[in-house]
Design an enzyme around this catalytic site. Structure first.
Site, PDB file in Angstrom:
ATOM      1  N   TYR A  45       0.835  -1.207   0.000  1.00 16.01           N
ATOM      2  CA  TYR A  45       0.000   0.000   0.000  1.00 16.01           C
ATOM      3  C   TYR A  45       0.868   1.254   0.000  1.00 16.01           C
ATOM      4  CZ  TYR A  45      -3.747   3.268   1.036  1.00 16.01           C
ATOM      5  OH  TYR A  45      -4.638   4.317   0.968  1.00 16.01           O
ATOM      6  N   SER A 129      -3.152  13.919   7.547  1.00 15.70           N
ATOM      7  CA  SER A 129      -4.196  13.423   6.641  1.00 15.70           C
ATOM      8  C   SER A 129      -5.539  13.290   7.359  1.00 15.70           C
ATOM      9  CB  SER A 129      -3.789  12.060   6.091  1.00 15.70           C
ATOM     10  OG  SER A 129      -4.852  11.474   5.370  1.00 15.70           O
ATOM     11  N   TYR A 153      -9.800  15.259   2.813  1.00 12.51           N
ATOM     12  CA  TYR A 153     -10.488  14.510   1.765  1.00 12.51           C
ATOM     13  C   TYR A 153     -11.944  14.919   1.903  1.00 12.51           C
ATOM     14  CZ  TYR A 153      -6.649  11.380   0.416  1.00 12.51           C
ATOM     15  OH  TYR A 153      -5.484  10.861  -0.085  1.00 12.51           O
ATOM     16  N   THR A 179      -7.282  17.980  -1.025  1.00 12.37           N
ATOM     17  CA  THR A 179      -6.743  17.105  -2.065  1.00 12.37           C
ATOM     18  C   THR A 179      -7.805  16.913  -3.145  1.00 12.37           C
ATOM     19  OG1 THR A 179      -5.281  16.034  -0.497  1.00 12.37           O
ATOM     20  CG2 THR A 179      -5.769  14.805  -2.505  1.00 12.37           C
ATOM     21  N   LYS A 260      -4.350  20.729  -3.491  1.00 10.02           N
ATOM     22  CA  LYS A 260      -3.315  19.711  -3.788  1.00 10.02           C
ATOM     23  C   LYS A 260      -3.725  18.876  -4.995  1.00 10.02           C
ATOM     24  CE  LYS A 260      -0.691  15.974  -1.528  1.00 10.02           C
ATOM     25  NZ  LYS A 260      -1.133  14.639  -1.880  1.00 10.02           N
ATOM     26  N   HIS A 284       0.278  13.009  -6.614  1.00 11.68           N
ATOM     27  CA  HIS A 284      -0.037  12.038  -5.569  1.00 11.68           C
ATOM     28  C   HIS A 284       0.962  10.868  -5.597  1.00 11.68           C
ATOM     29  CE1 HIS A 284      -3.727  11.335  -2.902  1.00 11.68           C
ATOM     30  NE2 HIS A 284      -2.950  10.316  -2.598  1.00 11.68           N
ATOM     31  N   ARG A 287       0.145   7.529  -7.419  1.00 11.62           N
ATOM     32  CA  ARG A 287      -0.764   6.539  -6.820  1.00 11.62           C
ATOM     33  C   ARG A 287      -2.165   6.634  -7.395  1.00 11.62           C
ATOM     34  NH1 ARG A 287       0.789   4.536  -2.096  1.00 11.62           N
ATOM     35  NH2 ARG A 287      -1.250   4.512  -1.070  1.00 11.62           N
ATOM     36  N   ASP A 314       5.239  18.209  -4.367  1.00 12.32           N
ATOM     37  CA  ASP A 314       5.764  16.896  -3.974  1.00 12.32           C
ATOM     38  C   ASP A 314       5.605  15.922  -5.126  1.00 12.32           C
ATOM     39  OD1 ASP A 314       3.306  15.435  -3.963  1.00 12.32           O
ATOM     40  OD2 ASP A 314       3.086  15.537  -1.785  1.00 12.32           O
ATOM     41  N   ARG A 338       6.836   9.134   0.719  1.00  7.58           N
ATOM     42  CA  ARG A 338       7.177   7.767   1.126  1.00  7.58           C
ATOM     43  C   ARG A 338       8.421   7.660   2.019  1.00  7.58           C
ATOM     44  NH1 ARG A 338       4.972   7.151  -4.212  1.00  7.58           N
ATOM     45  NH2 ARG A 338       3.364   5.552  -4.326  1.00  7.58           N
TER      46      ARG A 338
HETATM   47  C1  LIG Z   1       0.862   5.427   1.604  1.00 10.31           C
HETATM   48  C2  LIG Z   1       0.488   6.789   1.118  1.00 10.31           C
HETATM   49  C3  LIG Z   1      -0.668   7.384   1.598  1.00 10.31           C
HETATM   50  C4  LIG Z   1      -1.018   8.663   1.168  1.00 10.31           C
HETATM   51  N1  LIG Z   1      -2.115   9.277   1.714  1.00 10.31           N
HETATM   52  C5  LIG Z   1      -2.431  10.530   1.324  1.00 10.31           C
HETATM   53  C6  LIG Z   1      -3.495  11.211   1.975  1.00 10.31           C
HETATM   54  O1  LIG Z   1      -4.109  10.724   2.899  1.00 10.31           O
HETATM   55  N2  LIG Z   1      -3.803  12.454   1.507  1.00 10.31           N
HETATM   56  C7  LIG Z   1      -3.126  13.044   0.463  1.00 10.31           C
HETATM   57  O2  LIG Z   1      -3.440  14.163   0.064  1.00 10.31           O
HETATM   58  N3  LIG Z   1      -2.085  12.420  -0.116  1.00 10.31           N
HETATM   59  C8  LIG Z   1      -1.721  11.192   0.302  1.00 10.31           C
HETATM   60  N4  LIG Z   1      -0.638  10.575  -0.254  1.00 10.31           N
HETATM   61  C9  LIG Z   1       0.166  11.298  -1.266  1.00 10.31           C
HETATM   62  C10 LIG Z   1       1.279  12.114  -0.602  1.00 10.31           C
HETATM   63  O3  LIG Z   1       0.751  13.216   0.074  1.00 10.31           O
HETATM   64  C11 LIG Z   1       2.278  12.619  -1.645  1.00 10.31           C
HETATM   65  O4  LIG Z   1       1.590  13.352  -2.616  1.00 10.31           O
HETATM   66  C12 LIG Z   1       3.061  11.477  -2.296  1.00 10.31           C
HETATM   67  O5  LIG Z   1       3.488  10.555  -1.328  1.00 10.31           O
HETATM   68  C13 LIG Z   1       4.267  12.012  -3.050  1.00 10.31           C
HETATM   69  O6  LIG Z   1       4.902  10.974  -3.737  1.00 10.31           O
HETATM   70  P1  LIG Z   1       6.260  10.287  -3.210  1.00 10.31           P
HETATM   71  O7  LIG Z   1       5.964   9.723  -1.873  1.00 10.31           O
HETATM   72  O8  LIG Z   1       6.529   9.206  -4.204  1.00 10.31           O
HETATM   73  O9  LIG Z   1       7.290  11.352  -3.181  1.00 10.31           O
HETATM   74  C14 LIG Z   1      -0.241   9.318   0.199  1.00 10.31           C
HETATM   75  C15 LIG Z   1       0.940   8.721  -0.258  1.00 10.31           C
HETATM   76  C16 LIG Z   1       1.317   7.483   0.202  1.00 10.31           C
HETATM   77  C17 LIG Z   1       2.617   6.882  -0.269  1.00 10.31           C
END
Ligand SMILES: Cc1cc2nc3c(=O)[nH]c(=O)nc-3n(C[C@H](O)[C@H](O)[C@H](O)COP(=O)(O)O)c2cc1C
Length: 388
Positions: A45, A129, A153, A179, A260, A284, A287, A314, A338
């Protein structure tokens, strides 16, 4: 002025006593360690992304086709990495991007609080978050005077969205990060192959389960009928936001509003017209959509369109060098994703703080060696696209 780079001397000095760092200082080794340590319901995940993960890979790889030119004979004895964000003076441009499963990244189930402690220890702000194992009020309590941001969210139920925003305001968060790219989850093969989605197993839903508006939607409290509460959550999680919703979102709070997920210059302009206080350029971490363009390659156009409005960035940041490249390309502040989640999983608050300190140290030392005494000098020097 903090000397972030001195972290290397702490490590070398400890080495003289025979003490090695408990966690690695580079991303590749950190990720390998996390892969060996994190449980199968969590690692895919965190590590995985959308589709064949091309975008996710590109996000990080694309930093290699941007390069900086060193300048010599500049006094860089001290480096100023500080920024002003919404009137707050922060010691560096680094922040912790919102990560919805921080809660389960530590074995005690309180990873959100550990992340908040890492934020306090490093003065790197946390974007907390909506998906959290501890209520946002408790996270804010651990942050204390350290400024933090709440990531929303937006649920389909407007009253619930309002409640979350007002709770975040009352708890003392300094801005709301909405977001935009996640009203539905993207196609994530690793999670699908394991039929594993943590939220549907009841994880990280505490901000909902503790919310009076959410609880009023249920026939029985979540403690008595968790399955029904999870089902209700799934049915209200993501509102399809359109431009017509922005006046409503703007009306919810006087706090700075940050959008975002903006990657197109026209979207940046329109969001600013609708009252955005900052634009957050991010895909994101690959993802959500496997769209193919690295986030860093989209940053310059978003910055150009945003004028004087700060642009946060990011997606793909793996090192201090990446942070400085993003600054050189116009980002005002830069989010780590990450890597700090891996630090948290491997070493709790201290592990996440170590990862943040390493990123800051590398950024600071790069500025020292390259002759950039300030972030202004970094931007002036810029970053060139190089063939590779
Ligand atoms: C496991 C995981 C959970 C995430 N959950 C959220 C979240 O709850 N809200 C959100 O806006 N972005 C979420 N993101 C995105 C991160 O805020 C960020 O945009 C992203 O991790 C950047 O990519 P990188 O980790 O590869 O640098 C999540 C990312 C990961 C890896």
């Amino acid at each position: 002025m903090p000397h972030f780079g001195d972290y290397q001397f702490d490590i070398y000095r400890a080495g003289l006593r025979g003490v090695l760092p408990t966690l690695p200082v580079d991303f590749a080794t950190l990720e390998a360690r996390a892969c060996a340590a994190m449980p199968p319901f969590l690692l895919p995940y965190v590590q995985g992304g959308c589709g064949d993960e091309f975008t996710q890979t590109q996000n990080a790889d694309a930093f290699h086709h941007w390069g900086m030119t060193p300048r010599m004979l500049v006094d860089c004895t001290t480096r100023d990495l500080s920024i002003d964000l919404f009137g707050m003076k922060l010691p560096s441009p680094l922040f912790m991007s919102p990560i919805g499963v921080l809660g389960i990244c530590t074995q005690d189930g309180h990873g959100d609080l550990a992340a908040a402690r890492a934020s306090v220890a490093t003065q790197v702000p946390l974007m907390a978050s909506t998906l959290s194992n501890d209520p946002l009020e408790t996270v804010a309590g651990v942050l204390g005077d350290m400024p933090g941001f709440f990531q929303l969210y937006t649920p389909t139920d407007r009253a619930l969205a309002e409640s979350l925003v007002h709770r975040a305001e009352a708890a003392g968060f300094k801005g709301i990060v909405v977001t935009l790219d996640t009203w539905v989850t993207g196609w994530r093969p690793r999670d699908l192959n394991a039929a594993n989605f943590p939220q549907l197993r009841g994880h990280v839903l505490t901000n909902y389960f503790s919310d009076p508006v959410f609880r009023a939607m249920l026939a029985s409290p979540p403690e008595q009928d968790p399955a029904a509460a999870i089902g209700k959550w799934a049915s209200i999680f993501g509102k399809v936001l359109t431009w017509t919703d922005l006046p409503w979102l703007r009306s919810l709070t006087k706090l700075p509003l940050i959008f975002k997920g903006i990657c197109h210059p026209d979207d940046a302009r329109r969001a600013i017209d609708a009252g955005a206080d900052a634009i957050f350029c991010s895909n994101h971490g690959g993802r959500q959509a496997n769209g193919g363009i690295a986030a860093i390659d989209m940053l310059p156009a978003v910055v150009a369109a945003s004028g004087t409005t700060p642009v946060l960035f990011d997606s793909g940041i793996r090192s201090g060098t990446d942070v400085i490249k993003a600054i050189a390309l116009g980002a005002h502040a830069v989010g780590l994703g990450r890597p700090y989640a891996y630090g948290l999983a491997l070493g709790g608050a201290a592990g996440a703080a170590h990862v943040l300190k390493c990123i800051l140290a590398e950024a600071d030392l790069l500025m020292a060696v390259n002759g950039y005494p300030s972030l202004g000098a970094v931007r002036e020097a810029g970053c060139q696209r190089v063939a590779n």
